[in-house]
Design an enzyme around this catalytic site. Structure first.
Site, short mmCIF file in Angstrom:
data_model
loop_
_atom_site.label_atom_id
_atom_site.label_comp_id
_atom_site.label_asym_id
_atom_site.label_seq_id
_atom_site.Cartn_x
_atom_site.Cartn_y
_atom_site.Cartn_z
N ASP A 175 -7.46 3.24 16.15
CA ASP A 175 -7.87 1.87 16.46
C ASP A 175 -9.35 1.83 16.83
O ASP A 175 -10.02 2.87 16.87
CB ASP A 175 -6.98 1.33 17.60
CG ASP A 175 -6.63 -0.13 17.42
OD1 ASP A 175 -7.43 -0.87 16.82
OD2 ASP A 175 -5.56 -0.54 17.89
N ASP A 246 -3.34 -8.46 13.89
CA ASP A 246 -2.03 -7.83 14.07
C ASP A 246 -0.91 -8.80 13.68
O ASP A 246 -1.03 -10.01 13.86
CB ASP A 246 -1.80 -7.49 15.55
CG ASP A 246 -2.44 -6.18 15.97
OD1 ASP A 246 -3.22 -5.62 15.19
OD2 ASP A 246 -2.18 -5.75 17.10
#
Length: 432
Positions: A175, A246
C-alpha cells in the site's frame, strides 16, 4: 483502523491530492530521490511476469478489516477454499491484509507478528497454506506506516523482503498510505522511488513473489495524464496494480456496496489500453457472498470483472457462502473468460446511458461479450457482431455463460429483458 467501516483508500480519497502534503507535515521526510529510477525509467527488464493470468484467491480486508483478523479466520477461509472446490478452480492465493503485526519493530528492526492474532507466527501460516496447495500473500506499505498505523517498510525494504521470503510469502500487496514527500520532490517521484525500492528488494530475494502495487490508487484524481503515467510505471515495477478507490466493506449498506462495485467497474473499464498480458488492472475485491447483495448484482460483478481480465480475489466469509454465491464464484466458464491465456482486457464497444457493452477477444478466436444494464429499469440490449469485433458471418454460435444455454444468433446479438443491475455474459463465435 479507528474507522473500520470506511475503506483505506476511501479514507484517503477525501483528500487524495493532499496525501503527500499531509504525509510530509506529519511524518519524517526520510524518503530520498533515486535519480536512476525517476518516473519514466524502467528496471532492467521489468519485474518478472509472475502472473501470466489474473491472480485469484482470497483476502480478509473487505469482510473482516483489522478487528476480525486472526490466524483462525485466515486458515478457516483457506480450508473453505479447498473444501468447496474454489481452490481447484483457481482461487489459490490467500492474503493477510493490514494489522497482522505489532506496532513496533523488534530489536533488530524486524517486523513482529502480533502473537495474540497469530499465535504461531506468519511462517506457520505460510506453511499451513502451502500444505493445502495454496499460496501465501501478505500486506505492507511502502511508506513509514501502514494505513492502520503499523510499521511500514520505508528504510527496511531489503530486510522485510528477506523476512517475507523466509516465511514462504508468494504475494505482496504494498500500500501507499503514508508516503512522505521530501522537499524538492514531487508526490509522483516519492511514490515511484519507494515502489521501485520495494520491487528491487523483492527481486533480490530470488523468491518468486507476485507484486501488487497500490500507487495508482493514490493518483486517481490527479488528472488522467498523471494517473495513467503512474499506471505505466507500476506495470514495470510489479504484476498488478490497484487503480482507484477501495471496494466497499462488509458493514456498508447494500446500496453502498452496489455503488462501489459499479463505480470501480466504470473507472477500470476505461483503463483497458493500459493493461497488457501479465500486467493487470485491479479494481479490487469480489463481494460475491456478502450480506445484502442480490444475485443480479453479485453476478454482474463476477461477469464484469471476468470480461475486464481483473484479478478475482474474494473478500467475504467463505464458510458462509450460499449455494448461489458459490455457484457464481465457481462458474468455470466465466472464470475461463477471466483467465483466458490471450490476456486481453475487454473494451467498451458500446454505451447508452447507464448501459455498457464490452467485448473481449479470446485465444481461440471467440469473443466474450458482456451486456451490462446499470440502470434501474429492465432493458433489452443489443449490438452487431461487427461492432463486437467478430468476423463476418451469416450467423453466430452463442452461449450464455451464466445460464448455460447455447444457440445461434443473427449478426445482431441481443440480450432481452435484462433486469436492473444485471449483466448478460455471452461467448460468441462465427458459425461454420
Amino acid at each position: 483502523m479507528s474507522h473500520p467501516s470506511v475503506s483505506r483508500i476511501g479514507r484517503t480519497l477525501t483528500g487524495l491530492t493532499a496525501v503527500a502534503a499531509c504525509s510530509a507535515a506529519l511524518l519524517p521526510t526520510t524518503a530520498t530521490a533515486d535519480p536512476a529510477r525517476a518516473p519514466g525509467t524502467q528496471l532492467a527488464s521489468g519485474y518478472p511476469n509472475l502472473a501470466p493470468t489474473p491472480p485469484m484467491g482470497w483476502n480478509n480486508w473487505s469482510y473482516y478489516q483489522c478487528g476480525g483478523l486472526n490466524e483462525k479466520v485466515v486458515l478457516d477461509n483457506a480450508r473453505a477454499l479447498v473444501r468447496n472446490g474454489l481452490a481447484h478452480k483457481g482461487y489459490r492465493t490467500v492474503t493477510v491484509d493490514d494489522c497482522w503485526m505489532t506496532k513496533q519493530r523488534g530489536p533488530q528492526g524486524e517486523l513482529v507478528p502480533d502473537r495474540t492474532k497469530f499465535p504461531h507466527g506468519m511462517g506457520y501460516v505460510g506453511r499451513e497454506l502451502h500444505k493445502m496447495g495454496l499460496k501465501f500473500g501478505i500486506y505492507e506499505d511502502v511508506g513509514t506506516l501502514t494505513c492502520g498505523k503499523y510499521p511500514g517498510s520505508l528504510g527496511h525494504f531489503a530486510q522485510d523482503a528477506r523476512l517475507f521470503a523466509s516465511w514462504g510469502v508468494d504475494y505482496l500487496k504494498a500500500d501507499g498510505c503514508n508516503v512522505p514527500v521530501a522537499k524538492g520532490q514531487s508526490k509522483e517521484q516519492a511514490f515511484h522511488d519507494l515502489y521501485a525500492q520495494q520491487s528491487r528488494a523483492l527481486r533480490a530475494t530470488k523468491r518468486p513473489i507476485t507484486f501488487s502495487v497500490s500507487a495508482p490508487a493514490y493518483f486517481q484524481f490527479s488528472g488522467d495524464a498523471v494517473w495513467h503515467r503512474v499506471i505505466k510505471w507500476s506495470a514495470q515495477l510489479g504484476n498488478l496494480w490497484r487503480g482507484g478507490a477501495d471496494i466497499a466493506v462488509q458493514q456498508s449498506t447494500s446500496a453502498a456496496k452496489w455503488k462501489s462495485i459499479e463505480g470501480n467497474f466504470r473507472y477500470n473499464a476505461n483503463l483497458a489500453d493500459l493493461q497488457r498480458p501479465g500486467r493487470w488492472n485491479d479494481p479490487d475485491f469480489l463481494l460475491v457472498g456478502d450480506p445484502g447483495l442480490p444475485r443480479n448484482e453479485m453476478q454482474s460483478q463476477m461477469s464484469l470483472w471476468a470480461v475486464m481480465a481483473a484479478p478475482l480475489i474474494s473478500s467475504t466469509d467463505l464458510g458462509k457462502l450460499s449455494p448461489q454465491a458459490q455457484a457464481i464464484l465457481g462458474n468455470r466458464e466465466v472464470i475461463a473468460v477471466d483467465q483466458d491465456p490471450l490476456g486481453v482486457q475487454g473494451h467498451i464497444v458500446q454505451q447508452d446511458g447507464d448501459a455498457a457493452v464490452l467485448s473481449k477477444p479470446l485465444r481461440n478466436g471467440d469473443r466474450a461479450i458482456a451486456l451490462f444494464n446499470g440502470g434501474n429499469t429492465t432493458r433489452t440490449l443489443s449490438l452487431t457482431a461487427s461492432s463486437a469485433g467478430l468476423p463476418a458471418a451469416s450467423s453466430y454460435r452463442l452461449r450464455d455463460l451464466v445460464t448455460g444455454r447455447s444457440g445461434r444468433t443473427a449478426p445482431t446479438i441481443v440480450a432481452r429483458d435484462v433486469p436492473p443491475h444485471a449483466t448478460v455474459l455471452y461467448r460468441v463465435r462465427a458459425a461454420r
